[in-house]
Design a protein around this motif. Structure first.
Motif, PDB file in Angstrom:
ATOM      1  N   TYR A  42      -1.979 -13.734 -10.451  1.00  0.00           N
ATOM      2  CA  TYR A  42      -1.624 -13.049  -9.706  1.00  0.00           C
ATOM      3  C   TYR A  42      -3.355 -13.151  -8.997  1.00  0.00           C
ATOM      4  O   TYR A  42      -4.479 -13.675  -9.979  1.00  0.00           O
ATOM      5  CB  TYR A  42      -1.397 -11.930  -9.481  1.00  0.00           C
ATOM      6  N   ASN A  85       2.318  -8.923 -13.327  1.00  0.00           N
ATOM      7  CA  ASN A  85       1.790  -7.652 -13.705  1.00  0.00           C
ATOM      8  C   ASN A  85       0.167  -8.149 -13.843  1.00  0.00           C
ATOM      9  O   ASN A  85       0.155  -9.071 -13.970  1.00  0.00           O
ATOM     10  CB  ASN A  85       2.082  -7.951 -14.177  1.00  0.00           C
ATOM     11  N   PHE A  99       0.084  -2.651 -11.938  1.00  0.00           N
ATOM     12  CA  PHE A  99       0.497  -2.944 -11.369  1.00  0.00           C
ATOM     13  C   PHE A  99       2.236  -3.322 -12.156  1.00  0.00           C
ATOM     14  O   PHE A  99       1.490  -4.806 -12.993  1.00  0.00           O
ATOM     15  CB  PHE A  99       0.505  -3.219  -9.964  1.00  0.00           C
ATOM     16  N   GLU A 100       2.778  -4.142 -11.764  1.00  0.00           N
ATOM     17  CA  GLU A 100       3.882  -5.437 -11.828  1.00  0.00           C
ATOM     18  C   GLU A 100       4.714  -5.310 -10.490  1.00  0.00           C
ATOM     19  O   GLU A 100       5.555  -3.929  -9.928  1.00  0.00           O
ATOM     20  CB  GLU A 100       4.814  -5.195 -13.032  1.00  0.00           C
ATOM     21  N   ALA A 101       5.121  -5.947 -10.079  1.00  0.00           N
ATOM     22  CA  ALA A 101       5.426  -7.174  -8.854  1.00  0.00           C
ATOM     23  C   ALA A 101       6.751  -8.038  -8.962  1.00  0.00           C
ATOM     24  O   ALA A 101       5.943  -9.068 -10.326  1.00  0.00           O
ATOM     25  CB  ALA A 101       4.581  -7.995  -7.993  1.00  0.00           C
ATOM     26  N   SER A 141       6.758  -3.595  -5.472  1.00  0.00           N
ATOM     27  CA  SER A 141       5.483  -2.904  -6.536  1.00  0.00           C
ATOM     28  C   SER A 141       5.739  -1.904  -6.692  1.00  0.00           C
ATOM     29  O   SER A 141       6.005  -1.056  -6.196  1.00  0.00           O
ATOM     30  CB  SER A 141       4.322  -3.764  -6.115  1.00  0.00           C
ATOM     31  N   SER A 157       8.117  -1.605  -1.672  1.00  0.00           N
ATOM     32  CA  SER A 157       8.131  -3.116  -1.033  1.00  0.00           C
ATOM     33  C   SER A 157       8.024  -3.153  -0.121  1.00  0.00           C
ATOM     34  O   SER A 157       8.004  -2.221   1.118  1.00  0.00           O
ATOM     35  CB  SER A 157       9.501  -3.097  -1.670  1.00  0.00           C
ATOM     36  N   ILE A 193      -0.073  -7.105  -2.740  1.00  0.00           N
ATOM     37  CA  ILE A 193       0.850  -6.696  -3.476  1.00  0.00           C
ATOM     38  C   ILE A 193       0.693  -5.690  -5.127  1.00  0.00           C
ATOM     39  O   ILE A 193       1.741  -4.724  -5.056  1.00  0.00           O
ATOM     40  CB  ILE A 193       1.089  -7.984  -4.297  1.00  0.00           C
ATOM     41  N   ASP A 194      -0.243  -5.636  -5.043  1.00  0.00           N
ATOM     42  CA  ASP A 194      -0.981  -4.412  -5.770  1.00  0.00           C
ATOM     43  C   ASP A 194      -1.081  -2.868  -5.671  1.00  0.00           C
ATOM     44  O   ASP A 194      -1.748  -1.941  -6.381  1.00  0.00           O
ATOM     45  CB  ASP A 194      -2.310  -4.944  -6.927  1.00  0.00           C
TER      46      ASP A 194
END
Length: 528
Positions: A42, A85, A99-101, A141, A157, A193-194
């Protein structure tokens, strides 16, 4: 990164062991499937993991379906799943945030293959390529945002348009499979994304790298009419017989490079001639060296390649008579045949079945007393007067001559008859010819073959005495007998020349009819 490579290698070996025996994607097999392991890195508002090996790698996977277009271009559908993440580090505006995606990509891409024949061959071991693949990114995410003392959890999402560009290398392990490694960047447009509410003006602040390693195999069966393992498109020798080993072009192997394929080559390890089924012939006589008893000297096939200068069927090395004339029959040593063993070869021997001296042309010599009988026979041959009928006194002499001819079967006999000069010349010539023929007929009646006796009449043309006297004329009325060997001229013709042509006999005059006398006239009566 080390964990990624270890896991990818394990996945690749597992798939390689399970892969069917098919050819890698080519113009013959245009569809291929690829399986891969991947990890994502990322880069966004929280920071950057690009090329950072200290982060906890999250493994994902992917599958691709591609179609061969040209030697330099493939079209493919690429489906990938991955996870990123991130924890905001101390000093960042979002310190305390994380965060985690989960990300799923579906991209339709064009692969530019650099092994297109320009720099590298299509079947090169190393096959670099470039990939451009637009598509969609599905992002889910969740995490916590801490900004300006305010902490907020999020969970959401979204779907974004994605542009993916990558570079990779495929390793052609064998004709069955290829292993590849690839690195590229995804640009999901307007992606967050974050979930950070503070965005860059261009809204492309969130993106990620994708590192992949995997296996590609081809699907389908190539067209190969002769089943030699080389596709019809590449086969330069279609129709190769079943079971014949071929090269990469589908042509039968030719180990010695003489133009005769090994399966037809009787001498596959030596360069030879097509006319000799691939065998060499260093003296150029048309006999292969392995069968040539004289391999360095041109010879004849019927003599196993050995020379025969005089053409008698015996090789020069074994020929004791090397200059025998053409067409002469010879023995095993190359010398002319001599059936009667008299030292005169048959082709020169007038009597090849009976021995005789060379001075007599290989024929038996006649005894002196028999020669004398021939010379004196003329004294004892007599005919009826003015006829060709033999008198019995002549028979013993003629019988003696018959015996001589039986004792010397190779000799021939010439009979010549002569006359004196009394009477008509033509008549005398015919009579002499008839008398010679009469003597011949008698001897033929005793069993002598007709082709052994020749008779001629010379008439009064060849006297040997004076016709002016009775004694001379008696000598000139004679019949002579001469023997001669086959091939020699008739001695009579040698002495007297060719016999004159016999004239036809004059026709006999018809008998005269009797003349009738006219009756006598009676005298007329007197008148009174």
């Amino acid at each position: 990164m080390k964990k990624l490579l270890t896991t990818s290698a394990a996945l690749g070996l597992t798939l390689l062991a399970a892969a069917p025996s098919v050819f890698a994607q080519t113009a013959d097999q245009r569809t291929a499937i690829s399986l891969s392991a991947n990890t994502l890195q990322y880069k966004g508002n929280f920071g950057s993991q690009y090329w950072n090996n200290e982060n906890n790698w999250k493994l994902g996977g992917g599958i691709s379906f591609s179609r061969y277009l040209t030697s330099g271009l493939d079209l493919g559908l690429h489906l990938n799943y991955g996870k990123v993440n991130y924890d905001a580090v101390q000093g960042a505006p979002q310190f305390g945030s994380f965060f985690e995606a989960n990300i799923v990509n579906a991209n339709l891409g064009l692969k530019l293959k650099l092994n297109n024949g320009w720099a590298l061959k299509e079947n090169a071991f190393i096959q670099p390529y470039l990939l451009i693949a637009p598509g969609a990114a599905f992002v889910s995410s969740d995490g916590v945002i801490n900004r300006n003392g305010t902490t907020r959890a999020f969970d959401g999402s979204d779907t974004y348009f994605d542009v993916h560009g990558a570079a990779g290398i495929t390793f052609r392990v064998s004709e069955s499979v290829g292993l590849f490694v690839q690195t590229g960047q995804h640009f999901p447009l307007n992606a967050n994304i974050d979930m950070d509410p503070v965005r860059d003006d261009n809204k492309i602040d969130d993106r990620y790298l994708q590192h992949s390693a995997g296996l590609t195999i081809a699907l389908g069966k190539k067209a190969d009419e002769d089943n030699d393992g080389v596709s019809d498109r590449k086969d330069k020798c279609p129709g190769t017989p079943a079971g014949v080993a071929v090269d990469a072009n589908g042509c039968p192997l030719d180990g010695d490079g003489d133009g005769v394929p090994d399966y037809q080559d009787k001498c596959p390890t030596e360069k030879g001639l097509a006319a000799l089924e691939g065998c060499p012939d260093r003296d150029g006589d048309g006999v292969r060296d392995s069968e040539d008893k004289c391999p360095d000297t041109p010879g004849k096939a019927e003599l196993q390649g050995c020379p025969d200068a005089d053409g008698d069927g015996v090789t020069d090395a074994s020929d004791k008579c090397p200059n025998t004339p053409a067409g002469v029959a010879v023995d095993a040593t190359g010398c002319p045949l001599d059936k009667d063993g008299d030292g005169v070869p048959d082709y020169q021997d007038r009597c090849p079945n009976r021995p005789g001296p060379a001075s007599n042309k290989g024929c038996p010599e006649m005894k002196v007393e028999e020669k004398k009988k021939l010379q004196e026979a003329t004294k004892f041959i007599q005919f009826d007067f003015d006829k060709a009928t033999l008198k019995p006194i002549s028979f013993p002499t003629l019988n003696g001559l018959v015996q001589i001819l039986n004792d010397y079967p190779d000799y021939s006999l010439g009979i010549s008859a002569h006359a004196d000069n009394k009477g008509d010349d033509a008549y005398n010539l015919r009579l002499s010819d008839e008398r010679a023929a009469s003597a011949r007929a008698y001897m033929l009646s005793k069993g002598i073959a007709a082709d052994r006796i020749v008779s001629h009449g010379y008439g009064e043309t060849k006297p040997i005495a004076d016709n002016a006297t009775e004694s001379g004329r008696a000598i000139n009325r004679r019949v002579e007998f001469d023997v001669y060997l086959p091939g020699d001229p008739n001695p009579a013709e040698t002495k007297y020349g060719v016999a004159p042509e016999i004239p036809a006999a004059a026709p006999k005059a018809a008998p005269k009819a009797p003349v009738k006398k006219a009756p006598a006239r009676k005298p007329a009566p007197r008148r009174k």
